[in-house]
Scaffold this motif. Structure first.
Motif, short mmCIF file in Angstrom:
data_model
loop_
_atom_site.label_atom_id
_atom_site.label_comp_id
_atom_site.label_asym_id
_atom_site.label_seq_id
_atom_site.Cartn_x
_atom_site.Cartn_y
_atom_site.Cartn_z
N ARG A 297 -17.16 -1.57 96.26
CA ARG A 297 -17.22 -2.81 95.49
C ARG A 297 -16.82 -4.00 96.37
NH1 ARG A 297 -14.03 0.19 92.10
NH2 ARG A 297 -12.40 -1.41 91.99
N ILE A 298 -15.85 -3.81 97.22
CA ILE A 298 -15.43 -4.88 98.13
C ILE A 298 -16.53 -5.17 99.15
CG2 ILE A 298 -13.75 -5.54 99.91
CD1 ILE A 298 -11.69 -3.84 98.30
N LEU B 87 -12.37 -17.29 86.77
CA LEU B 87 -11.18 -16.59 87.28
C LEU B 87 -11.17 -15.19 86.69
CD1 LEU B 87 -8.75 -17.16 89.11
CD2 LEU B 87 -7.40 -17.56 87.05
N VAL B 88 -11.96 -14.30 87.29
CA VAL B 88 -12.91 -14.53 88.36
C VAL B 88 -14.24 -13.91 87.97
CG1 VAL B 88 -11.25 -14.66 90.27
CG2 VAL B 88 -12.15 -12.43 89.57
N SER B 89 -15.32 -14.34 88.67
CA SER B 89 -16.61 -13.68 88.48
C SER B 89 -16.57 -12.28 89.08
CB SER B 89 -17.72 -14.49 89.14
OG SER B 89 -17.92 -15.71 88.48
N ASN B 90 -17.04 -11.33 88.32
CA ASN B 90 -17.04 -9.92 88.72
C ASN B 90 -18.33 -9.67 89.51
OD1 ASN B 90 -17.01 -7.13 88.84
ND2 ASN B 90 -16.56 -6.85 86.68
N VAL B 91 -18.29 -9.89 90.81
CA VAL B 91 -19.51 -9.92 91.62
C VAL B 91 -20.35 -8.64 91.52
CG1 VAL B 91 -20.42 -10.21 93.96
CG2 VAL B 91 -18.56 -11.67 93.16
N PRO B 92 -19.76 -7.44 91.48
CA PRO B 92 -20.60 -6.25 91.38
C PRO B 92 -21.40 -6.13 90.08
CG PRO B 92 -18.49 -5.67 92.33
CD PRO B 92 -18.37 -7.08 91.83
N PHE B 93 -21.15 -7.00 89.11
CA PHE B 93 -21.99 -7.05 87.92
C PHE B 93 -23.39 -7.57 88.22
CE2 PHE B 93 -18.75 -7.74 84.18
CZ PHE B 93 -18.51 -6.38 84.14
N GLY C 211 -8.28 0.35 85.88
CA GLY C 211 -8.04 -0.86 85.11
C GLY C 211 -6.72 -0.84 84.37
N THR C 212 -5.90 0.22 84.57
CA THR C 212 -4.55 0.28 84.00
C THR C 212 -3.58 -0.15 85.08
OG1 THR C 212 -5.22 2.16 82.63
CG2 THR C 212 -2.86 1.70 82.81
N PHE C 213 -2.90 -1.28 84.86
CA PHE C 213 -2.12 -1.90 85.93
C PHE C 213 -0.64 -1.95 85.63
CE2 PHE C 213 -6.34 -3.93 86.20
CZ PHE C 213 -6.69 -3.51 87.47
N VAL C 214 0.14 -2.03 86.70
CA VAL C 214 1.55 -2.36 86.61
C VAL C 214 1.81 -3.51 87.58
CG1 VAL C 214 2.35 -0.09 85.91
CG2 VAL C 214 2.10 -0.59 88.34
N GLY D 134 -14.12 -6.65 90.84
CA GLY D 134 -14.21 -5.86 89.62
C GLY D 134 -13.17 -4.75 89.57
N HIS D 135 -12.71 -4.44 88.35
CA HIS D 135 -11.69 -3.40 88.24
C HIS D 135 -11.72 -2.64 86.92
CE1 HIS D 135 -9.79 -7.18 86.76
NE2 HIS D 135 -9.40 -6.38 85.78
#
Length: 290
Positions: A119-120, A66-72, A177-180, A100-101
């Protein structure tokens, strides 16, 4: 409307003995899902071996990313890890995917940081290749796709068994990667968008809970969150009290909040972070299987 299911996201351990104890404790407390995120950094676990180890010392709980970062990943190598983990966990594995984010993690890994649309697109292409490579490996495990953007939710509507609503958006003007938090109205809009694409497909709705506080004073707990987030997380405390990603109150009040969230949004699968596992357990006991 699905029955309630509950997950815990475990992300750190000192050694194998501690990991065994945590995994068994999650199952003992009644959690249905044990998940591991996919991040780089000191102490961060590699998801697939951690999940395999967790499955080996438990009996019932499902394990997943939760979750695999596919673009890695190179998809051919990723498919091998997925197939192996699915076999070794004897069908208890759930594959969670995202686009990824965290830019700093890509920088740390020496990987190019691409704009969200790219990335999507990589996630979509990777899904196609993954399905092909897994055809002779027992097929795709149960699939969760999580995110907040139109592109990721569209993929989930088309392909996922479980959709994960992150309930977070990029804070404009701050580093990637900075979220609200999305407020309750924004969550309504995200769910409505997803439903418009998913049609009659039977899909479970997951949401990641950002904080759980057992208290007799919900407003005070919300005010503390508001102060900690420099008041960026919401316009005011009342907005936070309505946010489905936050649970403040007595156990009974939290039970009523989750019943309301299931009715309003369709959320029936709730995941909490490791530090909330014990705190949230009485709510799990009250609602599990209902």
């Amino acid at each position: 409307m699905g029955k309630f299911e509950f997950g815990v996201s475990l992300r750190l351990t000192a050694n194998g003995t501690e990991w065994t104890e945590k995994s068994r404790r999650a199952e003992e407390l009644g959690y249905d899902h044990l998940t591991v995120p996919d991040h780089l950094g000191p102490g961060r676990l590699s998801p697939f071996p951690a999940l395999t180890a967790a499955a080996a010392v438990t009996e019932r709980v499902r394990v997943g990313t939760l979750v695999s970062n596919v673009p890695f990943y190179n998809i051919a190598l990723f498919a091998r890890d997925v197939a192996t983990t699915n076999k070794l966990t004897e069908g208890r594995f759930e594959l969670g995917l995202g686009s990824g984010h965290m830019k700093h993690e890509f920088d740390d890994a020496g990987l190019p940081w691409r704009k969200a649309a790219d990335r999507i697109a990589y996630l979509a292409e990777g899904l196609d290749e993954l399905r092909t490579r897994l055809e002779d490996e027992g097929g795709m495990p149960k699939l969760l796709i999580a995110g907040n953007s139109d592109g990721v939710l569209k993929l989930a509507a088309e392909q996922a068994d479980i959709v994960g609503f992150s309930g977070l958006r990029q804070d404009r003007g701050r580093p990637p990667g900075t979220f609200v938090l999305d407020n309750d109205v924004a969550m309504d809009q995200r769910v409505a968008y997803f439903r418009s694409l998913a049609g009659n497909r039977e899909i479970d709705y997951n949401v990641l809970i950002q904080r759980v506080v057992v208290t007799d004073d919900r407003r005070e707990a919300a005010a503390e969150w508001h102060a900690e987030t420099e008041e960026r997380s919401a316009a005011d405390v009342d907005e936070l009290l309505r946010a489905p990603q936050l649970l403040f109150g007595t156990v009974d009040e939290m039970v009523q909040q989750l019943l309301a969230h299931r009715e309003r949004y369709g959320f029936s699968y709730f995941t909490v972070f490791e530090g909330m596992m014990e705190t949230f357990a009485p709510v799990v006991a009250e609602l599990r299987g209902r």
